[in-house]
Write a protein that holds these residues in place. Sequence first.
Motif, PDB file in Angstrom:
ATOM      1  N   LEU A   1      -9.234   2.125   0.537  1.00  0.00           N
ATOM      2  CA  LEU A   1     -10.269   1.457   0.221  1.00  0.00           C
ATOM      3  C   LEU A   1     -10.351   0.878  -1.302  1.00  0.00           C
ATOM      4  O   LEU A   1     -10.814   0.129  -1.732  1.00  0.00           O
ATOM      5  CB  LEU A   1     -11.458   2.137   0.477  1.00  0.00           C
ATOM      6  CG  LEU A   1     -11.534   2.552   2.039  1.00  0.00           C
ATOM      7  CD1 LEU A   1     -13.012   3.150   2.390  1.00  0.00           C
ATOM      8  CD2 LEU A   1     -11.788   1.279   2.863  1.00  0.00           C
ATOM      9  N   THR A   2      -9.846   1.920  -2.221  1.00  0.00           N
ATOM     10  CA  THR A   2      -9.858   1.730  -3.593  1.00  0.00           C
ATOM     11  C   THR A   2      -8.983   0.590  -3.791  1.00  0.00           C
ATOM     12  O   THR A   2      -9.314  -0.409  -4.732  1.00  0.00           O
ATOM     13  CB  THR A   2      -9.518   2.865  -4.322  1.00  0.00           C
ATOM     14  OG1 THR A   2     -10.663   3.956  -4.021  1.00  0.00           O
ATOM     15  CG2 THR A   2      -9.753   2.562  -6.017  1.00  0.00           C
ATOM     16  N   ARG A   3      -7.920   0.495  -3.463  1.00  0.00           N
ATOM     17  CA  ARG A   3      -6.938  -0.660  -3.676  1.00  0.00           C
ATOM     18  C   ARG A   3      -7.287  -1.895  -3.152  1.00  0.00           C
ATOM     19  O   ARG A   3      -7.214  -2.741  -3.834  1.00  0.00           O
ATOM     20  CB  ARG A   3      -5.534  -0.188  -3.115  1.00  0.00           C
ATOM     21  CG  ARG A   3      -4.704   0.714  -3.466  1.00  0.00           C
ATOM     22  CD  ARG A   3      -3.444   0.724  -3.163  1.00  0.00           C
ATOM     23  NE  ARG A   3      -3.354   0.796  -1.723  1.00  0.00           N
ATOM     24  CZ  ARG A   3      -3.251   2.158  -1.033  1.00  0.00           C
ATOM     25  NH1 ARG A   3      -3.145   3.112  -1.535  1.00  0.00           N
ATOM     26  NH2 ARG A   3      -3.114   1.804   0.312  1.00  0.00           N
TER      27      ARG A   3
ATOM     28  N   PHE B   1      -4.073  18.879   6.087  1.00  0.00           N
ATOM     29  CA  PHE B   1      -4.019  17.424   6.713  1.00  0.00           C
ATOM     30  C   PHE B   1      -4.759  16.549   6.790  1.00  0.00           C
ATOM     31  O   PHE B   1      -5.020  15.245   6.367  1.00  0.00           O
ATOM     32  CB  PHE B   1      -3.240  17.578   7.926  1.00  0.00           C
ATOM     33  CG  PHE B   1      -2.695  16.310   8.809  1.00  0.00           C
ATOM     34  CD1 PHE B   1      -1.751  15.671   8.166  1.00  0.00           C
ATOM     35  CD2 PHE B   1      -3.925  15.980   9.664  1.00  0.00           C
ATOM     36  CE1 PHE B   1      -1.560  14.584   8.974  1.00  0.00           C
ATOM     37  CE2 PHE B   1      -3.297  14.514  10.410  1.00  0.00           C
ATOM     38  CZ  PHE B   1      -2.523  13.997   9.905  1.00  0.00           C
ATOM     39  N   THR B   2      -5.993  17.093   7.370  1.00  0.00           N
ATOM     40  CA  THR B   2      -7.376  16.140   7.073  1.00  0.00           C
ATOM     41  C   THR B   2      -7.671  15.857   5.906  1.00  0.00           C
ATOM     42  O   THR B   2      -8.099  14.550   5.590  1.00  0.00           O
ATOM     43  CB  THR B   2      -8.721  17.179   7.711  1.00  0.00           C
ATOM     44  OG1 THR B   2      -8.227  17.732   9.024  1.00  0.00           O
ATOM     45  CG2 THR B   2      -9.659  16.457   7.714  1.00  0.00           C
TER      46      THR B   2
ATOM     47  N   SER C   1     -15.260  15.790   0.496  1.00  0.00           N
ATOM     48  CA  SER C   1     -15.440  16.009   1.786  1.00  0.00           C
ATOM     49  C   SER C   1     -16.626  16.599   1.839  1.00  0.00           C
ATOM     50  O   SER C   1     -16.903  17.683   1.097  1.00  0.00           O
ATOM     51  CB  SER C   1     -14.474  16.396   2.723  1.00  0.00           C
ATOM     52  OG  SER C   1     -14.324  18.007   2.261  1.00  0.00           O
ATOM     53  N   PRO C   2     -17.445  16.895   3.240  1.00  0.00           N
ATOM     54  CA  PRO C   2     -18.789  17.732   3.115  1.00  0.00           C
ATOM     55  C   PRO C   2     -18.124  19.212   3.046  1.00  0.00           C
ATOM     56  O   PRO C   2     -19.090  19.962   2.833  1.00  0.00           O
ATOM     57  CB  PRO C   2     -19.338  17.251   4.384  1.00  0.00           C
ATOM     58  CG  PRO C   2     -18.900  15.883   4.440  1.00  0.00           C
ATOM     59  CD  PRO C   2     -17.604  15.760   3.983  1.00  0.00           C
TER      60      PRO C   2
ATOM     61  N   ASN D   1      -7.904  11.265   1.619  1.00  0.00           N
ATOM     62  CA  ASN D   1      -7.425  10.889   0.311  1.00  0.00           C
ATOM     63  C   ASN D   1      -6.573   9.285   0.323  1.00  0.00           C
ATOM     64  O   ASN D   1      -6.929   8.821  -0.168  1.00  0.00           O
ATOM     65  CB  ASN D   1      -6.699  11.874  -0.559  1.00  0.00           C
ATOM     66  CG  ASN D   1      -7.437  13.005  -0.888  1.00  0.00           C
ATOM     67  OD1 ASN D   1      -8.737  13.005  -0.987  1.00  0.00           O
ATOM     68  ND2 ASN D   1      -6.854  13.960  -0.993  1.00  0.00           N
ATOM     69  N   GLU D   2      -6.119   9.717   1.543  1.00  0.00           N
ATOM     70  CA  GLU D   2      -5.101   8.124   1.874  1.00  0.00           C
ATOM     71  C   GLU D   2      -6.116   7.173   2.372  1.00  0.00           C
ATOM     72  O   GLU D   2      -5.945   5.771   1.639  1.00  0.00           O
ATOM     73  CB  GLU D   2      -4.229   8.319   3.008  1.00  0.00           C
ATOM     74  CG  GLU D   2      -2.890   9.263   2.820  1.00  0.00           C
ATOM     75  CD  GLU D   2      -2.001   9.409   3.918  1.00  0.00           C
ATOM     76  OE1 GLU D   2      -2.162   8.804   4.962  1.00  0.00           O
ATOM     77  OE2 GLU D   2      -1.089  10.265   3.845  1.00  0.00           O
ATOM     78  N   PHE D   3      -7.029   7.631   3.223  1.00  0.00           N
ATOM     79  CA  PHE D   3      -8.272   6.448   3.549  1.00  0.00           C
ATOM     80  C   PHE D   3      -8.936   5.843   2.128  1.00  0.00           C
ATOM     81  O   PHE D   3      -9.189   4.787   2.051  1.00  0.00           O
ATOM     82  CB  PHE D   3      -8.936   7.425   4.341  1.00  0.00           C
ATOM     83  CG  PHE D   3     -10.485   6.506   4.849  1.00  0.00           C
ATOM     84  CD1 PHE D   3     -10.503   5.266   5.413  1.00  0.00           C
ATOM     85  CD2 PHE D   3     -11.613   6.976   4.481  1.00  0.00           C
ATOM     86  CE1 PHE D   3     -11.638   4.628   5.664  1.00  0.00           C
ATOM     87  CE2 PHE D   3     -12.652   6.176   4.725  1.00  0.00           C
ATOM     88  CZ  PHE D   3     -12.662   5.074   5.209  1.00  0.00           C
TER      89      PHE D   3
END
Length: 707
Positions: free
Chosen positions: A15-17, A3-4, A130-131, A9-11
């Motif tokens: 930002l990309t859009r 979920f994280t 992600s890290p 990815n949504e975040f």
Amino acid sequence: MSFTQSRQNEFLDKLTRITEANMSNEQFGASELAREAGMSHSNLHRRLKYATGLSISQFIRKVRLEKAYALLQESSLIISAIAFECGFRSVSYFNKCFRDQYGYPPGKIRKDEYPDSGPDNQLPEPSLKSPGTKRTTMITVASASVLVIATIILLTILKPFSSDNKPRDLSIAVLPFRNDSPDAENAYFINGIMEEVVLNLQAIKELRVPGRTSVEQYRTTTMSIPEIAEELGVNYIVEGSGQKYGDKVILRVQLLEGASDEQLWGDSYKKEIESIEVIIGIQSQIAQSIANELQAVITPAEKQRIEQTPTTNLTAYDFYQRGIWEVEKYWSVYQGYKRDNNREALLRAEDLFSKALEYDSTFARAYTQLAIVYTQKNYWETYLTENCLDSVLILANKALSYDDQLADAYFVKGYYYHTQNQDEQALTEYDRALELNPNDCWSYFWKGAIYENKDLVKSLDNIQKVILMYRGPVLPQVYSEISWVYGCAGFKERSCYYAKEAFILDGDSARYYSQLAFPESTVGNFEKAIEYAEKNYALDSTGDFVLGQLGLFHSFLDQYKESLRYFKEYDRCLKVLDKSDPSNTFRIGHALWVNGFKNEAAYYFNTALEFHNEAIELGRIDVVDNYYALACIHAFLGDKEKAYENLRLFKREMGGYFYYIEYLKKDPLLDSIRDEAEFQQIVRELEARYQAEHEKVRQWLEENDQL
């Protein structure tokens, strides 16, 4: 997918859009992305850093470059147009960023030399993972030796353009030091220290350091350090502040990494100014500490120049610093050839440098700065005199007699010899200035100006170096200059591109239209040139340049009433401005003559003959223009022998001003000889010279991945 990770990815998609929606806006940066994402700058930076390992500016640049890569594959746009479309205001900076991300220049994509590379198969850089993914990878490494082997393989196979194969980019900008003194009057002192730190860093060959005027715009900025670094195209930033209480000074200086805003070095200095050596010691110590932190090599000669004491007199140095402050005020509102420059600041600077010399008659830098003031103050006043700018040469030589390692003094000598049409000597002086200060962008600029009529590739190469180094108030004029050179070389699209770059920076719509008119005239499209010039005229009907353009272009189309109308306005404009520029008086004479005012025309023709003959005799620059004008006047007045005599000299001197070819074909003053064999042969020879030069520029652009 957890979920994280899904939320991340949504975040990132969001930002990309947002970034893609603002792709062509080069002003769209970290602050704008944070605002449109509904987040604070610090929160956005933290979340992006955690999710991708990138700063906000790095993320925006990555999205821009991925879009550019797609356009390179899918469109037929030239590289400069793609750079502009993706928000890069500088083609050279776009090429650098592209190479940094993908390992090769953008031009290679269309040559299919890297078929397996692209946004999804690129050279190593922080990836959008992600890290946690990074930690998992690290845990699976069985031993340190395996890690070393893997690292070597990655560096060898995936990064062919490593630091071993190309020089480090030790680019650094010194932002204006903040004056924290209770007395605002002390600003000149704090900024004088900043000025010397800049000069000391510029003296180190390994460093690329923009000059003071490039960074002055950031004195009161709200931009972040990464945004400033990206806009200036540098990797490191120096910040400083200072306080002066009587004879005591406190300075705080820090070196920051541009992309991350992380401090690499910092120090404080608290001193009592007992002697000039104290001030010089602080300035040289700051510069050397910064260079050492960046592991830049300082040669013994560079170290000696950095530590040199320019004067032993504190009062003289104080007047000098105040003079420098006034010169900076002059340049901060520089308007090219317009009359609204801050001339009062120039006069105050002249007085202050003169006072400095009263206290120390051996102060070389004060002589040099006084000479620079005179280049701005006395050019046209002495243009048609035998001692034109002689005071400038005398002052520069005086400075060098006390300090023969002074780059600015050699620059001044170069400028003097350029105005005297002694180009080889001018180039020698400019090169000497660049040996002592490799970051002297104005020596590159004037070298570019000299080569405009000799070698267009060298001209473009030198002016592009200025664009790489300089970000100050005169940058629109620099873009205008390179636009003009591309126009001479027959590259209309590039000429228009840089004209637009100038317009983006200064918003001067009138000048923009005049610049668009020029490349149209170079290909003989005078109707279109008039259309652009009239748009300029509608915005500013008092500009002498556009009035001259309109008068000239209408005459080339045999529209003599319109030509006379604009040339009359042009003549009135010069008189109102009290502006001395007799170079177009023969055009006014012609417009009057063909409209039946022959007696009035005779005055203008005689004035023009006197001016151009005297300018040639005195060896002034613009010799090509002078020979062409004389050929036109004599041809129109019926003296073919003198017309051809000047045309032959014009052909001999003409090496880059190829717009004259279309003038030769259309100029009504040359109608009487245009069909003659010698005239046609001159045109053919110049056309062949133009084709050869055009091809040289094309090859140069291709070699530099700009086609």
